[in-house]
Design an enzyme around this catalytic site. Structure first.
Site, short mmCIF file in Angstrom:
data_model
loop_
_atom_site.label_atom_id
_atom_site.label_comp_id
_atom_site.label_asym_id
_atom_site.label_seq_id
_atom_site.Cartn_x
_atom_site.Cartn_y
_atom_site.Cartn_z
N SER A 1 0.79 -1.22 0.00
CA SER A 1 0.00 0.00 0.00
C SER A 1 0.83 1.28 0.00
O SER A 1 0.38 2.30 -0.49
CB SER A 1 -0.97 0.00 1.19
OG SER A 1 -0.27 -0.16 2.40
N HIS B 1 -5.35 -3.10 -2.92
CA HIS B 1 -5.00 -2.22 -4.04
C HIS B 1 -4.89 -2.99 -5.35
O HIS B 1 -4.49 -2.43 -6.37
CB HIS B 1 -3.70 -1.48 -3.76
CG HIS B 1 -3.79 -0.62 -2.53
ND1 HIS B 1 -4.26 0.67 -2.56
CD2 HIS B 1 -3.51 -0.90 -1.23
CE1 HIS B 1 -4.23 1.16 -1.33
NE2 HIS B 1 -3.79 0.23 -0.50
N LYS C 1 -11.23 1.46 -1.83
CA LYS C 1 -10.18 1.89 -2.75
C LYS C 1 -10.79 1.99 -4.15
O LYS C 1 -11.56 2.89 -4.39
CB LYS C 1 -9.01 0.90 -2.66
CG LYS C 1 -8.57 0.59 -1.22
CD LYS C 1 -7.57 1.57 -0.64
CE LYS C 1 -7.53 1.64 0.87
NZ LYS C 1 -6.93 0.51 1.55
#
Ligand SMILES: *Cc1c(COP(=O)(O)O)cnc(C)c1O
Length: 397
Positions: free
Chosen positions: A188, A216, A248
């Protein structure tokens, strides 16, 4: 009987943080999450969000939410925990749709990714077990391991020889305990990827379970955004646990665990962070169902983002900036000490760019950086303008 006041204990610690350039602030956003924002009264281009596909303020998702609220059977709050009366139709449909998308047996929704990582490790791991975690794993994976009964050992970042040594040592102890390898799919704060083919092979060879937090990767990598496993052409097996977050690329909020039917039933029965908390608002599930449809259809946006990444990296290299080997939208620029990172961040702000300085303890000491995140909603011109501003910072320093 109180010998120490809260102020006595913490005022010195707060002062120390300030002196070390580590004090944190909460920037106040006055506009919806998007590329161009008003933050702390400044008009800026935002290069700090995780809203990679621009879904956090998407007109279609907003319209779907408004339409859903017209339905008398759809309220806002969930009213209770999932095991009481909080498990609503849209939660259930979302879980099925996520499972179909990923080709797994089942998924389970959590209110946050932090809780999902606590739940998995607390529930699955017992005393005598071992969790092997990459040194750069997200804080929630580390905290989940610390809150479990298992022992936690960390291996050097993406170092497969170090991981194998630890697996060997544990095997030689002739222990009856179970090993879990835990890693981010995409790191991250660094943007680089875990070498999942090698990690999966090691897990199989040593009989370890594998937990991949792909916060992610989901929405960003692989076909239809199916994440890091798909990117590498791998299939998770029955001893693989996937964690995805919805805050996200999905632009909503919450998280899910994906895996086998038995894994999900186990979590429903035993996972305290699942059982003892209110189900997230049904409205969030509705938004996420809509976001999932968008995510699946956004291969073009993902390709555009790849172009942005290549453009940014080529430009930054020309400027002689210290990049990281990251093929993803997370592009850190390494600056070393916290004061420098803050100074650059402040300079960029003056020039109309919001780029957060990431400092210890979020990253290791001496590795303060600017964490630049690119999104499909940025334009090439905005990226070039950011590069110009970075050039100005470098010249000034
Ligand atoms: C953001 C993030 C989390 C936490 O997810 P939340 O839903 O924000 O609690 C967990 N793991 C990784 C790798 C993340 O980036």
């Amino acid at each position: 009987m109180s010998q120490t006041s809260i102020a006595q204990r913490f005022a010195p610690r707060l002062a120390e943080r300030r002196e070390q350039h580590l004090y944190r602030q909460r920037p106040l956003s006055f506009s919806a999450q998007q590329a161009q924002m008003q933050i702390n009264g400044l008009q800026v281009i935002n290069f700090s969000s995780n809203d990679y596909l621009g879904l956090a303020n998407d007109p279609q998702i907003k319209a779907d939410l408004i339409a859903a609220l017209q339905d008398d059977n759809t309220g806002y709050g969930s009213g209770a925990a999932h095991l009481v009366t909080g498990h609503h139709l849209h939660h259930h449909l979302l879980e099925d749709e996520l499972a179909d998308w990923l080709g797994v047996e089942r998924t389970l929704l959590f209110s946050t990714g932090y809780m999902a990582n606590l739940a998995v490790q607390q529930t699955l791991m017992q005393s005598g077990d071992l969790i092997l975690a990459d040194k750069l794993n997200h804080a929630s994976l580390i905290d989940g391991a610390l809150h479990s009964e298992a022992e936690l050992k960390r291996y050097a970042h993406n170092d497969m020889a170090a991981l194998e040594r630890r697996l060997q040592t544990f095997a030689e102890k002739n222990s009856t305990g179970q090993v879990l390898i835990a890693t981010d799919g995409v790191f991250s704060m660094d943007g680089d990827m875990a070498p999942l083919p090698e990690i999966q092979a090691l897990a199989k060879r040593y009989g370890a379970w594998l937990l991949v937090d792909d916060a992610h990767g989901f929405g960003m990598l692989g076909q239809e955004g199916r994440g890091s496993f798909d990117y590498f052409g791998l299939t998770p097996d029955e001893n693989t646990i996937l964690v995805g977050t919805l805050g996200k690329a999905f632009g909503t909020s919450g998280a899910f665990v994906a895996g086998s039917q038995l894994l999900i039933e186990t979590l429903i029965q035993f996972a305290r962070p699942y059982i003892y908390t209110t189900a997230s608002p049904q409205l969030n599930a509705i938004a996420t169902r809509s976001a999932l449809q968008r995510v699946k259809s956004m291969d073009k946006e993902r390709a555009l983002l790849q172009q942005h990444i290549a453009r940014f990296r080529a430009g930054a290299e020309q400027l002689g900036l210290r990049l990281w080997p990251s093929p993803t939208a997370i592009q850190p620029i390494m600056l070393g000490d916290s004061a420098t990172a803050l100074r650059w961040s402040e300079q960029l702000k003056q020039r109309g760019f919001w780029v957060t300085a990431i400092r210890p303890p979020t990253v290791p000491k001496g590795q303060a950086r600017l964490r630049i995140t690119l999104t499909a909603k940025h334009t090439s011109e905005q990226i070039d303008a950011l590069l110009n501003a970075l050039h100005a910072c470098a010249t000034m320093d």
